[in-house]
Design a protein around this motif. Structure first.
Motif, mmCIF file in Angstrom:
data_model
loop_
_atom_site.group_PDB
_atom_site.id
_atom_site.type_symbol
_atom_site.label_atom_id
_atom_site.label_comp_id
_atom_site.label_asym_id
_atom_site.label_seq_id
_atom_site.Cartn_x
_atom_site.Cartn_y
_atom_site.Cartn_z
ATOM 1 N N ILE A 181 80.388 63.983 49.028
ATOM 2 C CA ILE A 181 79.382 64.034 50.099
ATOM 3 C C ILE A 181 79.510 65.329 50.890
ATOM 4 O O ILE A 181 78.504 65.980 51.220
ATOM 5 C CB ILE A 181 79.515 62.805 51.017
ATOM 6 N N ALA A 229 84.626 60.147 46.633
ATOM 7 C CA ALA A 229 83.273 59.989 47.170
ATOM 8 C C ALA A 229 83.054 60.841 48.416
ATOM 9 O O ALA A 229 82.009 61.494 48.576
ATOM 10 C CB ALA A 229 83.019 58.520 47.480
ATOM 11 N N ALA A 275 73.289 58.759 44.182
ATOM 12 C CA ALA A 275 73.730 58.051 45.390
ATOM 13 C C ALA A 275 74.381 59.017 46.367
ATOM 14 O O ALA A 275 74.165 58.926 47.587
ATOM 15 C CB ALA A 275 74.694 56.931 45.007
ATOM 16 N N VAL A 276 75.187 59.947 45.852
ATOM 17 C CA VAL A 276 75.813 60.940 46.723
ATOM 18 C C VAL A 276 74.752 61.806 47.392
ATOM 19 O O VAL A 276 74.827 62.077 48.605
ATOM 20 C CB VAL A 276 76.792 61.814 45.918
ATOM 21 N N ILE A 302 80.922 52.945 50.713
ATOM 22 C CA ILE A 302 81.759 53.471 49.642
ATOM 23 C C ILE A 302 82.848 52.446 49.354
ATOM 24 O O ILE A 302 83.531 51.984 50.270
ATOM 25 C CB ILE A 302 82.417 54.805 50.046
ATOM 26 N N PRO A 308 81.471 59.318 41.304
ATOM 27 C CA PRO A 308 80.348 58.689 42.008
ATOM 28 C C PRO A 308 79.014 59.117 41.409
ATOM 29 O O PRO A 308 78.876 60.246 40.916
ATOM 30 C CB PRO A 308 80.505 59.196 43.444
ATOM 31 N N GLU A 309 78.069 58.220 41.453
ATOM 32 C CA GLU A 309 76.741 58.514 40.921
ATOM 33 C C GLU A 309 76.104 59.654 41.729
ATOM 34 O O GLU A 309 76.021 59.585 42.964
ATOM 35 C CB GLU A 309 75.870 57.263 40.982
ATOM 36 N N ALA A 365 73.036 59.810 50.116
ATOM 37 C CA ALA A 365 73.923 59.659 51.269
ATOM 38 C C ALA A 365 73.966 60.944 52.080
ATOM 39 O O ALA A 365 73.893 60.917 53.319
ATOM 40 C CB ALA A 365 75.322 59.274 50.796
ATOM 41 N N ILE A 367 78.002 53.543 46.941
ATOM 42 C CA ILE A 367 78.698 54.494 46.091
ATOM 43 C C ILE A 367 79.975 53.840 45.586
ATOM 44 O O ILE A 367 80.851 53.493 46.383
ATOM 45 C CB ILE A 367 79.037 55.793 46.852
#
Length: 538
Positions: A328, A324, A197-198, A300, A193-194, A201, A317
């Protein structure tokens, strides 16, 4: 007699499937598909012969849900394939892996229109219109490559059915393909996952005062990670029907698979931060046109095209759910000792859900409670688009693990429950298996009683008899149409079970139902429990 070993295209294709761990196939032998059956015994692949190809497809789906592997369906050309396409349509709508294998016209005989056996105008076109992709292969190499490509799709893309058509002359043609070319290939590494973005989030979730997690079918392989995040946040979890049990439904943070009921759905809609995991948020799962979330939305999904489907995401995500969710949790760090509890409203939400369920259908809710109380805790319970399912049992039955209630919320077909129970039991002989279906639905797959007997399976069918197509009858009344075609003549269900070599029971009280379920669990084999809705008393 012994089967003659012949390394045909059919043989190497099945051998490739076996190398990926597929040890069971579903279908019906036919004149044109014999080369798919030749290698089964030698390769240790168990064939389950159903009595209709649609049943083969639904049994394959039930098997797939329990094993995590694609269900494999072998049909003959023409009518056999077309009979199985409803099951392919189900797998497509519900995003489930399936491989359909069928012979096709010999090379050079496409569209010949000369009256050959099972001649069909364009069976490849028919199948391709339903599945994720369909291929008519032209060599043994292409046939094997199609299997490899199917497993790559299932591992990294949106899992959906595929169709492989092998021309009849090619199917029977012997080949010298090496064992190495048939070996299973390792899937591509999971998409990371980027990081940004994580981080975003995690920031939104950490600052939330009323976070909610909405888990769809794409979360079914992430039970541990989802529970860890829910407990870290104190966030309630509501699931779609395809994700039922991804969080143990007795967990204090579980809102169950009640997304379709307003009390639970509104918790998701009104959350200040909503995390959607692996769901397209479709109308069939919501029972409304759109969720229309009011807070921040994080989504996600392993496929980028899903991130804004039916509900725009503020943070998207692209990754498998376990990866993912774990990322997080790691980004959130340890919870503080005085973190406020955020689950106080779960009991009141569930109470409102129960009231709403009873208002929606008092009789089906009451029957669902009785049935749920009678079933073993570890049962796999299949069903289909019957009122007892969507107006009762799927809301009231609590399960601890995903895939314990094989169902198809979007395709919403009749005839799924019994064959799905067959596939589930073949895959999981260690768990009791029940099909709970309506009387109208059961008539779609009645012939599969004999498959249960022939395969020596322990499967119990509870048929809730409301006299026909009760919902459609009400639809007609609501549309000012005098009921027509919906009041159905019933067989003697207990006698039908006896005739197939099983045991039939007719029950009229909750105590009799519990006794019949216990008897079925003890003696095994095929059991059919007839529960007439009009005369049943709690």
């Amino acid at each position: 007699m012994e089967t003659r070993a012949a390394r045909t295209t059919g043989w190497v294709l099945i051998e490739t499937l076996r190398n990926y761990g597929v040890d069971t196939v579903f279908g019906i032998p036919g004149t044109h598909n014999l080369e798919f059956y030749r290698p089964l015994t030698a390769l240790g692949v168990h064939p389950v012969t159903t009595r209709h190809e649609q049943g083969a497809g639904y049994a394959a789906d039930g098997w797939s849900l329990q094993t995590g592997k694609p269900g494999v369906v072998i049909t003959t050309s023409g009518p056999g394939l077309l009979n199985a396409l409803s099951a392919a349509g189900t797998a497509y709508c519900e995003s489930r892996p399936m491989i359909l294998l069928s012979p096709g016209p010999a090379r050079g005989r496409e569209f010949a229109d000369v009256g050959t056996l099972h001649e069909t105008k364009d069976q490849l076109g028919a199948a391709s219109a339903i599945v994720e992709w369909g291929r008519r292969v032209q060599s043994a190499e292409e046939a094997v490559q199609a299997v490899h490509d199917a497993f790559a799709l299932f591992a990294t893309g949106r899992p959906r059915p595929v169709y492989i058509e092998v021309p009849l002359d090619l199917l029977e043609e012997e080949t010298e393909l090496s064992a190495e070319s048939l070996a299973a290939r390792a899937p591509a590494a999971a998409t990371a996952p980027e990081a940004a973005a994580v981080a975003e989030a995690a920031r939104l979730l950490a600052g939330a005062t009323d976070p909610v997690i909405l888990a769809g079918g794409g979360s079914r392989g992430a039970t541990d990670e989802l529970r860890a995040l829910a407990e870290r946040l104190g966030a309630p979890v509501v699931t779609t029907l395809n994700a039922k049990g991804v969080l143990d439904e007795r967990h204090p943070l579980s809102l169950g698979s009640n997304l379709r009921l307003a009390a639970a759905r509104n918790r998701a809609r009104d959350a200040d931060v909503l995390l959607v995991v692996g769901s397209k948020l479709g109308e069939a799962e919501l029972w409304v046109e759109a969720l229309e979330a009011r807070g921040h939305v994080i989504r996600i999904d392993r496929v980028a095209s899903q991130l804004d489907k039916n509900q725009a995401a503020e943070v998207g995500i692209v990754a498998d759910a376990p990866v993912a969710l774990a990322a997080i949790v790691a980004a959130l760090g340890d919870a503080s000792a005085d973190a406020p509890s955020r689950d106080a409203r779960v009991p009141e939400t569930l109470e409102a859900v129960a009231v709403e369920c009873a208002e929606l259908s008092a009789i089906n809710t009451a029957l669902a409670d009785v049935i749920a109380a009678a079933l073993p805790d570890d049962a796999i319970v299949t069903t289909d688009s019957s009122q007892i399912a969507y107006w009762g049992l799927l809301n009231r039955l609590q399960v601890a693990t995903p895939n314990s209630t094989p169902y198809m919320a979007t395709y919403a077909t009749l005839g799924y429950g019994l064959p799905a129970a067959i596939g589930s039991r073949v895959a999981r002989p260690d768990r009791p298996v029940f099909a709970v279906v309506g009387d109208g639905a059961l008539m779609f797959s009645l012939q599969e009683f004999i498959t249960v007997v022939e395969q020596r399976l322990d499967v119990t069918v509870i048929v809730v008899d409301n006299g026909g197509y009760a919902e459609i009858k009400q639809n007609e009344v609501d549309a000012d149409i005098a009921p027509i075609g919906v009041d159905l003549v019933q067989p003697d269900w207990a006698a039908v079970a006896d005739a197939f070599g099983g045991a039939g029971h007719r029950v009229g009280t909750s105590a009799e139902l519990a006794e019949a379920v216990a008897a079925a669990s003890t003696s095994g084999g095929l059991h059919v429990i007839h529960l007439p809705q009009s005369t049943f008393t709690n």
